[in-house]
Scaffold this active site. Structure first.
Site, PDB file in Angstrom:
ATOM      1  N   TRP A  28      17.106  23.680   6.698  1.00 26.10           N
ATOM      2  CA  TRP A  28      15.791  23.440   7.293  1.00 26.10           C
ATOM      3  C   TRP A  28      15.090  24.794   7.474  1.00 26.10           C
ATOM      4  CZ3 TRP A  28      13.921  25.243  12.024  1.00 26.10           C
ATOM      5  CH2 TRP A  28      12.631  24.775  12.350  1.00 26.10           C
ATOM      6  N   TRP A  73       3.843  11.131   5.655  1.00 26.29           N
ATOM      7  CA  TRP A  73       4.986  10.227   5.858  1.00 26.29           C
ATOM      8  C   TRP A  73       6.215  11.095   6.142  1.00 26.29           C
ATOM      9  CZ3 TRP A  73       5.205   4.730   4.806  1.00 26.29           C
ATOM     10  CH2 TRP A  73       6.498   4.191   4.871  1.00 26.29           C
ATOM     11  N   ASP A  74       6.624  11.121   7.389  1.00 24.52           N
ATOM     12  CA  ASP A  74       7.684  12.049   7.799  1.00 24.52           C
ATOM     13  C   ASP A  74       9.038  11.340   7.893  1.00 24.52           C
ATOM     14  OD1 ASP A  74       8.738  14.473   8.574  1.00 24.52           O
ATOM     15  OD2 ASP A  74       7.275  14.809  10.170  1.00 24.52           O
ATOM     16  N   ASN A  77      12.738  12.585   9.884  1.00 23.39           N
ATOM     17  CA  ASN A  77      13.264  13.753  10.578  1.00 23.39           C
ATOM     18  C   ASN A  77      14.726  13.696  10.988  1.00 23.39           C
ATOM     19  OD1 ASN A  77      11.206  15.823  10.795  1.00 23.39           O
ATOM     20  ND2 ASN A  77       9.996  14.264  11.822  1.00 23.39           N
ATOM     21  N   ASP A 120       8.837  23.366   6.899  1.00 28.35           N
ATOM     22  CA  ASP A 120       8.289  23.560   8.247  1.00 28.35           C
ATOM     23  C   ASP A 120       8.083  25.034   8.550  1.00 28.35           C
ATOM     24  OD1 ASP A 120       7.950  20.982   9.014  1.00 28.35           O
ATOM     25  OD2 ASP A 120       9.770  20.834  10.204  1.00 28.35           O
TER      26      ASP A 120
HETATM   27  C1  GLA Z   1       8.367  17.361  11.328  1.00 32.28           C
HETATM   28  C2  GLA Z   1       7.334  17.829  10.328  1.00 32.28           C
HETATM   29  C3  GLA Z   1       6.275  18.661  11.024  1.00 32.28           C
HETATM   30  C4  GLA Z   1       5.630  17.826  12.106  1.00 32.28           C
HETATM   31  C5  GLA Z   1       6.682  17.313  13.055  1.00 32.28           C
HETATM   32  C6  GLA Z   1       6.115  16.340  14.056  1.00 32.28           C
HETATM   33  O1  GLA Z   1       9.132  18.417  11.811  1.00 32.28           O
HETATM   34  O2  GLA Z   1       7.936  18.546   9.307  1.00 32.28           O
HETATM   35  O3  GLA Z   1       5.303  19.103  10.096  1.00 32.28           O
HETATM   36  O4  GLA Z   1       4.922  16.762  11.519  1.00 32.28           O
HETATM   37  O5  GLA Z   1       7.745  16.657  12.381  1.00 32.28           O
HETATM   38  O6  GLA Z   1       7.054  15.841  14.923  1.00 32.28           O
END
Ligand code: GLA
Length: 733
Positions: free
Chosen positions: A197, A482-483, A485, A553
């Protein structure tokens, strides 16, 4: 014609622009690999290796022939080949043996869709030809169809496989790679893209030695850690010269890619769905289709391979309205406001963005999840995922009204979703605890305070389509981020029988693809940008549905040079989201100049991710100018050819060049990220120009021949404070 079959020799010859790929059927039906490399016009059979040798400890499956010694196209298991098999089965009697024999083949113009899976395609049948090679294991009634498609004008060959159980009994498929190929030597290096990451896709080059080198994901997503790509390169291959064999997997889940050097220094390369946490039950009559691998050969170095992937993925993988459109410059609220905003803040952000020439404003995470005062809102990452109703404390007017207000500022409106997830603190979880990926009687691991919804279930997929459609239905949202995580643990589904639990990771990805297909079909004009904590699912599978992906990120410009260069080994600029953010940078604390941050973000789709209202005076003017300038050049960045400047050492480039397809417009970015003072001038050799033409250097109005620019170079000196410089050239005649 791209595919030829020589009946008398039972030889298949697949030919594309500069490459040949040849294999042959032996008398007893084995499929042996003969050649892949530079385009071949002679008689392959004259060069044939001796197939029939007797070697100690290599069992023979028929008299005088050992599979352990053959170069093969799709090796089976337990018949004397001790290298890695391409597929493995368990029959109902518990046996693991399988042997394939050629049954038939057909060659067709065009390329059919792969059922339920993303894949390269062509709108023009004449661009691509497909060979279906049918092999059978008669003992258990297993039929295997090897699928080869040749993009004749692009040096690209795709491979995938379909398994069909034509017998009466179940077959348990334990491994089903999409391709396997044997090279007759091991004089290669292995190149792949590894990271984590916030530091995705560094270029790694290592020697091949006897044994297996593999990269993989077991995370339920293609992952930040290893991109589903590897290449074999000759030992003297550079950015511009030498042979490269690239393998890229059109898939977003668990994968395995490996190169095995055997006892005789032959190399077997394989790629496919990761056999770890996988098996597939084929009942009588059932089929299993593997995802596709795109194989690219280049005789012009790594850059030649990259440009083939860029063109193919831009033209033959991405789809939809945005495929051929320049991408909007956007401003994203995340690093500007995180969870702390109201609709008034978003409108003010949009006003400021509009004045700067930005075309789209994205309201990121934090807008949902509070129906009444008792519930927590999405003000922290551990709450509310799954409750996709608007937080009326933050946005009392609702999404549609907010979108209208944003549009009144002259910019489009985009919104963030993370639909595959659920927070334990949510109405959805309280209502449907069984909708998560989980194993009965065992606790679920939390990651970022969230669980994964079980996309193997139709009811869950329907729910996701509904909640996203409800927001997009207003017609006022033109973009979705569209995330996704977290990665997958506690693998299991309450909806599947015991014997199909190992199918969960692959069924999850099929569920995801089906959801995305339904959404992009229903909302063809919405621009979808994929994200997975930055670049955790940056793969060709996602590109079929989302023509843009958030690269990382990490928005620090120095880190981003490495990440973007690594990404560009396979992926074109037009798919990379690249934003200018604040300093000190939120991930690294580093301070870099605005000019440098802009020049780095212009390597892809430019965006801004900082509090625009806080910026005033000269800096504001500079941003406005950056945006105006980027709009001028973006067509060349997004649709032109990309060359790294500086040769040899992969990734250690001094700059990047873009040139339009007609070779008229040339853009050069030179980077000196560590701000060394007292630098001397450098001669930078340009690449890929029209060698007969003359180019005008716009900054100085000097005309120079293409030959001089490519052989002698262009003199550049980077001002130490800026860390980067930009040059533009135009072809004159
Ligand atoms: C992830 C995405 C970020 C942001 C956050 C929001 O980490 O990569 O760009 O959108 O979630 O919680």
């Amino acid at each position: 014609m791209a595919i030829f079959f020589e009946e008398d020799k039972k030889l298949f010859h697949l030919t594309a622009l500069n490459t040949s790929y040849v294999f042959q059927i032996l008398d007893a039906g084995e499929v042996v690999h003969r050649y892949w490399g530079r385009k071949y016009t002679g008689n392959i059979c004259e060069l044939m290796l001796k197939d029939f040798e007797s070697r100690a400890f290599s069992p023979e499956h028929r008299e005088g022939v050992s599979l352990d010694l053959l170069l093969q196209e799709y090796p089976s298991s337990q018949y004397g080949d001790f290298r890695e098999p391409a597929y493995e089965i368990v029959a109902t009697d518990g046996s693991m043996m399988s042997l394939l024999k050629y049954k038939s083949h057909r060659i067709v113009q065009g390329k059919a869709k792969l059922e339920e899976l993303p894949a390269t395609y062509s709108d023009d049948e004449n661009d691509v030809q497909t060979l279906y090679l049918i092999l059978v294991d008669e003992v258990i009634g297993l039929e295997i169809e090897l699928q080869y498609s040749v993009f004749e004008r692009k040096n690209a060959i795709t491979r995938s496989v379909r398994f069909i159980n034509r017998g009466d009994d179940d077959i348990d498929l334990q491994r089903a790679f999409s391709m396997s190929i044997d090279f007759d030597h091991s004089d290669f290096k292995l190149l792949h893209l590894a990271g984590a990451w916030a530091r995705e896709r560094s270029i790694i080059v290592e020697d091949l030695e006897p044994g297996i080198k593999s990269i993989q994901s077991r995370r339920g997503a293609s992952s930040h850690q290893h991109n589903p790509f590897m290449a074999l390169i000759n030992k003297n291959t550079t950015e511009d010269n030498g042979d490269v064999f690239g393998f890229s997997f059109v898939y977003s889940g668990n994968f395995l890619a490996q190169a095995e050097v055997d006892q005789f220094d032959k190399t077997r390369v394989q790629m496919g769905v990761n056999p770890s946490s996988f098996s597939w039950l084929l009942e009588s009559g059932e089929e299993f289709q593997t995802p596709e691998v795109v194989m690219v050969y280049s005789c012009s170095g790594l850059g030649g391979m990259s440009r083939t992937y860029h063109d193919l993925y831009r033209e033959n993988l991405c789809r939809g309205w945005y495929k051929d459109k320049v991408r909007p410059v956007l401003a994203n609220s995340w690093e500007a406001m995180y969870f702390d905003f109201t609709s008034d803040d978003i409108v003010a952000f949009a006003k400021s963005a509009g004045e700067l020439g930005i075309e789209l404003v994205v309201m990121d995470d934090g807008w949902f999840g509070k129906r009444d005062q008792k519930l927590l809102a999405r003000d922290v990452p551990s709450s509310s995922l799954g409750d996709w109703y608007v937080n009326s404390n933050k946005i009392p007017e609702g999404i549609a009204e907010l979108a209208k207000k944003v549009q009144q500022q002259g910019v489009g409106f985009g919104i963030w979703f993370e639909p595959e997830m659920v927070s334990p603190d949510s109405d959805l979880f309280r209502l449907h605890p069984d909708w998560c990926i989980q194993v009965e009687g065992r606790s679920m691991c939390l990651s970022r305070g969230q669980h994964i919804l079980d996309l193997t279930r139709k009811d869950v997929c329907d729910y996701i389509v509904k909640i996203v459609s409800d927001v997009l239905g207003s017609g006022l949202v033109s973009y979705v981020k569209w995330d996704m995580n977290r990665n997958m643990s506690n693998i299991g589904s309450k909806a599947l029988p015991k014997k199909r639990q190992r199918e969960v990771p692959h069924r999850y990805i099929l569920g995801l693809y089906s959801v995305l297909e339904r959404l992009i079909t229903a909302f063809p004009n919405v621009l979808f940008e994929g994200c997975a904590g930055g670049g955790g699912r940056f793969d060709p599978g996602m590109l079929q549905y989302m023509p843009q992906l958030w690269t990382s990120d990490n928005t620090d410009a120095i880190s981003r040079i490495g990440i973007q260069i690594g990404t560009s080994v396979v992926y074109p600029s037009i798919v990379m989201g690249c934003h200018v953010s604040d300093v000190p940078n939120h991930q690294t604390g580093r301070v870099t100049s605005l000019k440098f941050r802009g020049d780095v973000a212009m390597m892809g789709n430019l965006g801004y991710e900082l509090d625009l209202q806080k910026i005033s005076g000269e800096k504001r003017k500079e941003i406005k100018e950056q945006i105006r300038f980027y709009k001028d050049i973006r067509e060349t960045v997004q649709f032109g050819d990309m060359y790294w400047l500086g040769d040899t050492d992969y990734g250690k480039v001094i700059g990047v060049q873009y040139i339009s397809k007609d070779k008229k417009n040339v853009l050069v970015f030179i980077y000196e990220p560590f701000e060394n003072p007292n630098l001397s001038t450098k001669m930078v050799k340009l690449k890929g120009l029209n060698s007969k033409a003359t180019y005008l250097l716009l900054a100085s109005n000097v005309m120079t021949s293409a030959q001089q620019l490519m052989d002698v170079g262009l003199e550049v000196k980077i001002p130490a404070i800026d860390s980067s410089m930009f040059l533009q050239l135009e072809m004159i005649y």
